[in-house]
Design an enzyme around this catalytic site. Structure first.
Site, PDB file in Angstrom:
ATOM      1  CB  ALA A  63      -0.867  -0.015   1.246  1.00  0.00           C
ATOM      2  N   GLY A 108       0.582  -5.113   0.956  1.00  0.00           N
ATOM      3  CA  GLY A 108      -0.552  -5.247   0.037  1.00  0.00           C
ATOM      4  C   GLY A 108      -0.153  -5.891  -1.286  1.00  0.00           C
ATOM      5  CD  GLU A 111      -2.253  -7.975   2.753  1.00  0.00           C
ATOM      6  OE1 GLU A 111      -1.924  -6.811   2.452  1.00  0.00           O
ATOM      7  OE2 GLU A 111      -2.949  -8.244   3.750  1.00  0.00           O
ATOM      8  CD  GLU A 131       1.329  -5.765   5.796  1.00  0.00           C
ATOM      9  OE1 GLU A 131       2.157  -6.600   6.205  1.00  0.00           O
ATOM     10  OE2 GLU A 131       0.611  -5.953   4.799  1.00  0.00           O
TER      11      GLU A 131
HETATM   12  N1  DAK Z   1       4.572   3.261  -0.568  1.00  0.00           N
HETATM   13  C1  DAK Z   1       4.944   4.445  -1.122  1.00  0.00           C
HETATM   14  N2  DAK Z   1       6.120   4.624  -1.726  1.00  0.00           N
HETATM   15  C2  DAK Z   1       6.972   3.583  -1.762  1.00  0.00           C
HETATM   16  C3  DAK Z   1       6.644   2.319  -1.205  1.00  0.00           C
HETATM   17  C4  DAK Z   1       5.373   2.183  -0.574  1.00  0.00           C
HETATM   18  N3  DAK Z   1       4.941   1.020  -0.072  1.00  0.00           N
HETATM   19  N4  DAK Z   1       7.699   1.500  -1.388  1.00  0.00           N
HETATM   20  C5  DAK Z   1       8.617   2.195  -2.038  1.00  0.00           C
HETATM   21  N5  DAK Z   1       8.201   3.452  -2.279  1.00  0.00           N
HETATM   22  C6  DAK Z   1       8.891   4.529  -2.961  1.00  0.00           C
HETATM   23  C7  DAK Z   1      10.021   5.085  -2.106  1.00  0.00           C
HETATM   24  O1  DAK Z   1       9.521   6.044  -1.179  1.00  0.00           O
HETATM   25  C8  DAK Z   1      10.895   5.726  -3.167  1.00  0.00           C
HETATM   26  O2  DAK Z   1      10.315   6.943  -3.573  1.00  0.00           O
HETATM   27  P1  DAK Z   1      11.193   8.306  -3.669  1.00  0.00           P
HETATM   28  O3  DAK Z   1      11.799   8.471  -2.336  1.00  0.00           O
HETATM   29  O4  DAK Z   1      12.205   7.984  -4.765  1.00  0.00           O
HETATM   30  O5  DAK Z   1      10.190   9.355  -4.062  1.00  0.00           O
HETATM   31  C9  DAK Z   1      10.765   4.764  -4.340  1.00  0.00           C
HETATM   32  O6  DAK Z   1       9.554   4.013  -4.108  1.00  0.00           O
HETATM   33  C10 DAK Z   1      11.912   3.765  -4.420  1.00  0.00           C
HETATM   34  O7  DAK Z   1      12.011   3.118  -3.174  1.00  0.00           O
HETATM   35  P2  DAK Z   1      13.374   3.026  -2.329  1.00  0.00           P
HETATM   36  O8  DAK Z   1      14.267   4.185  -2.654  1.00  0.00           O
HETATM   37  O9  DAK Z   1      13.016   2.823  -0.907  1.00  0.00           O
HETATM   38  O10 DAK Z   1      14.013   1.707  -2.961  1.00  0.00           O
HETATM   39  P3  DAK Z   1      15.016   0.687  -2.233  1.00  0.00           P
HETATM   40  O11 DAK Z   1      15.457  -0.244  -3.311  1.00  0.00           O
HETATM   41  O12 DAK Z   1      16.048   1.421  -1.439  1.00  0.00           O
HETATM   42  O13 DAK Z   1      14.111  -0.111  -1.182  1.00  0.00           O
HETATM   43  C11 DAK Z   1      12.136  -1.363  -0.487  1.00  0.00           C
HETATM   44  C12 DAK Z   1      13.065  -0.942  -1.659  1.00  0.00           C
HETATM   45  C13 DAK Z   1      10.954  -2.125  -1.094  1.00  0.00           C
HETATM   46  C14 DAK Z   1      12.902  -2.297   0.463  1.00  0.00           C
HETATM   47  C15 DAK Z   1      11.675  -0.098   0.275  1.00  0.00           C
HETATM   48  O14 DAK Z   1      11.153   0.845  -0.683  1.00  0.00           O
HETATM   49  C16 DAK Z   1      10.595  -0.394   1.261  1.00  0.00           C
HETATM   50  O15 DAK Z   1      10.865  -0.897   2.356  1.00  0.00           O
HETATM   51  N6  DAK Z   1       9.360  -0.040   0.915  1.00  0.00           N
HETATM   52  C17 DAK Z   1       8.227  -0.205   1.804  1.00  0.00           C
HETATM   53  C18 DAK Z   1       7.792  -1.647   1.814  1.00  0.00           C
HETATM   54  C19 DAK Z   1       6.663  -1.882   2.793  1.00  0.00           C
HETATM   55  O16 DAK Z   1       6.779  -1.652   4.011  1.00  0.00           O
HETATM   56  N7  DAK Z   1       5.529  -2.356   2.256  1.00  0.00           N
HETATM   57  C20 DAK Z   1       4.366  -2.606   3.064  1.00  0.00           C
HETATM   58  C21 DAK Z   1       3.513  -1.393   3.006  1.00  0.00           C
HETATM   59  S1  DAK Z   1       2.228  -1.477   4.208  1.00  0.00           S
HETATM   60  C22 DAK Z   1      -4.822  -1.768   6.033  1.00  0.00           C
HETATM   61  C23 DAK Z   1      -4.865  -1.803   4.658  1.00  0.00           C
HETATM   62  C24 DAK Z   1      -3.782  -2.130   3.956  1.00  0.00           C
HETATM   63  C25 DAK Z   1      -2.564  -2.382   4.568  1.00  0.00           C
HETATM   64  C26 DAK Z   1      -2.507  -2.318   5.935  1.00  0.00           C
HETATM   65  C27 DAK Z   1      -3.632  -2.029   6.661  1.00  0.00           C
HETATM   66  N8  DAK Z   1      -5.944  -1.400   6.768  1.00  0.00           N
HETATM   67  C28 DAK Z   1      -6.559  -0.186   6.490  1.00  0.00           C
HETATM   68  C29 DAK Z   1      -6.306  -2.158   7.945  1.00  0.00           C
HETATM   69  C30 DAK Z   1      -1.419  -2.620   3.787  1.00  0.00           C
HETATM   70  C31 DAK Z   1      -0.230  -2.203   4.267  1.00  0.00           C
HETATM   71  C32 DAK Z   1       0.961  -2.235   3.442  1.00  0.00           C
HETATM   72  O17 DAK Z   1       1.032  -2.701   2.346  1.00  0.00           O
END
Ligand code: DAK
Length: 257
Positions: A63, A108, A111, A131
């Site tokens: 997400a 997400g 998922e 998450e």
């Molecule tokens: N969201 C927004 N932007 C993201 C992103 C994300 N999930 N993942 C990456 N980006 C963006 C980065 O901010 C960066 O943007 P700029 O800074 O260049 O503008 C660009 O993509 C490139 O990312 P990185 O520079 O970070 O690239 P790296 O290779 O260094 O790292 C990485 C890649 C995948 C390890 C890192 O980007 C990362 O850790 N990303 C976050 C992964 C993550 O935590 N995903 C889970 C998200 S939480 C719910 C509904 C839904 C959900 C939960 C609850 N309810 C309402 C109950 C779902 C939750 C999720 O999915």
């Protein structure tokens, strides 16, 4: 659509999440467009669908985290329902959907892949439910579909530690069906799609229904459902064609009727 590409090549349609600068992170708009894309490819001609991400790094990195701080509980609930509706639609889609996991499939993104009917990963893929690092929990069905796929122990470890698995480990625990090189990922998925395209479409659709609904039933209920759906295949022209072709020692020509 702004963030989704659809390519239809013969019987196989490919839906690509196209937001590579944000690692294909899922905004409400991306979720809505994905849902629309499923409507577009739900035609008689399309027999299998591939879902993948644009660029070399990500299937979908989850997400869009940048939107989270502005959410209150009502927006969070609305977002979760939107994502859950999409994953339900993917799971109930009447043609097999194959996730071609080309890179990060996190939160997400993982998922979405879980809701597909099968998953093929490239060697570069990384899958996880991180998450808990953000102070939230899985919201698009991960807490329910992941344990059904890999078992409670592995699922709980992934969901509570946020540990990300590489493709080899994902294959070992049954999270993905196969691992290929990056170059072979889409050709492998297309080959699976083409194999499915050669089969009787209604038998394939009823099989998806039997497995999806049956997994949420007792064995006895599931066997009853199977018997009913099996009987339904006997109403199809394709059943006559398939059995006749076997007897005549020729290849069947299925029409989906
Ligand atoms: N969201 C927004 N932007 C993201 C992103 C994300 N999930 N993942 C990456 N980006 C963006 C980065 O901010 C960066 O943007 P700029 O800074 O260049 O503008 C660009 O993509 C490139 O990312 P990185 O520079 O970070 O690239 P790296 O290779 O260094 O790292 C990485 C890649 C995948 C390890 C890192 O980007 C990362 O850790 N990303 C976050 C992964 C993550 O935590 N995903 C889970 C998200 S939480 C719910 C509904 C839904 C959900 C939960 C609850 N309810 C309402 C109950 C779902 C939750 C999720 O999915």
């Amino acid at each position: 659509m702004e963030f989704i590409r659809i390519d239809i090549s013969g019987p196989v349609a490919t839906i690509t999440i196209d937001r590579p600068k944000a690692l294909n992170a899922l905004t409400p708009q991306v979720l809505d467009e994905l849902s629309q894309a499923l409507e577009v490819v739900n035609t008689d001609e399309v027999r299998a669908v591939i879902l993948t991400g644009a660029g070399e790094k990500a299937f979908a990195a989850g997400a869009d985290i940048k939107e989270f701080p502005s959410f209150g509980p009502f927006q969070a609930q609305e977002f979760a329902v939107r994502g859950q509706n999409l994953t339900r639609k993917l799971e109930a889609f009447p043609k097999p959907v194959i996730a071609a996991i080309n890179g990060f499939a996190l939160g997400g993104g993982c998922e979405l892949a879980l809701a597909c009917h099968m998953r093929v990963a490239s060697e570069k893929a990384k899958l996880g439910q991180p998450e808990v690092n953000l102070g939230v929990m899985a919201g698009f069905g991960g807490s329910q579909r992941l344990p059904r796929l890999v078992g409670k122990g592995v699922a709980l470890e992934m969901l509570t530690t946020g540990r990300v698995l590489d493709a080899t480990e994902a294959l070992r625990v049954g999270l993905v069906n196969a691992v290929t090189t990056a170059e072979e990922l889409l050709p492998t998925c297309i080959k699976i799609g083409e194999q499915i395209a050669g089969k009787a479409p209604r038998a394939v659709a009823l099989t998806l229904e039997a497995v999806n609904r049956g997994l949420n039933m007792t064995l006895e209920e599931g066997l009853n459902l199977e018997a009913q759906l099996f009987a339904l295949t006997f109403t199809t022209e394709d059943m006559q064609e398939g059995t006749r072709a076997f007897i005549d020692k020729r290849k069947p020509k299925f029409t989906g009727k």
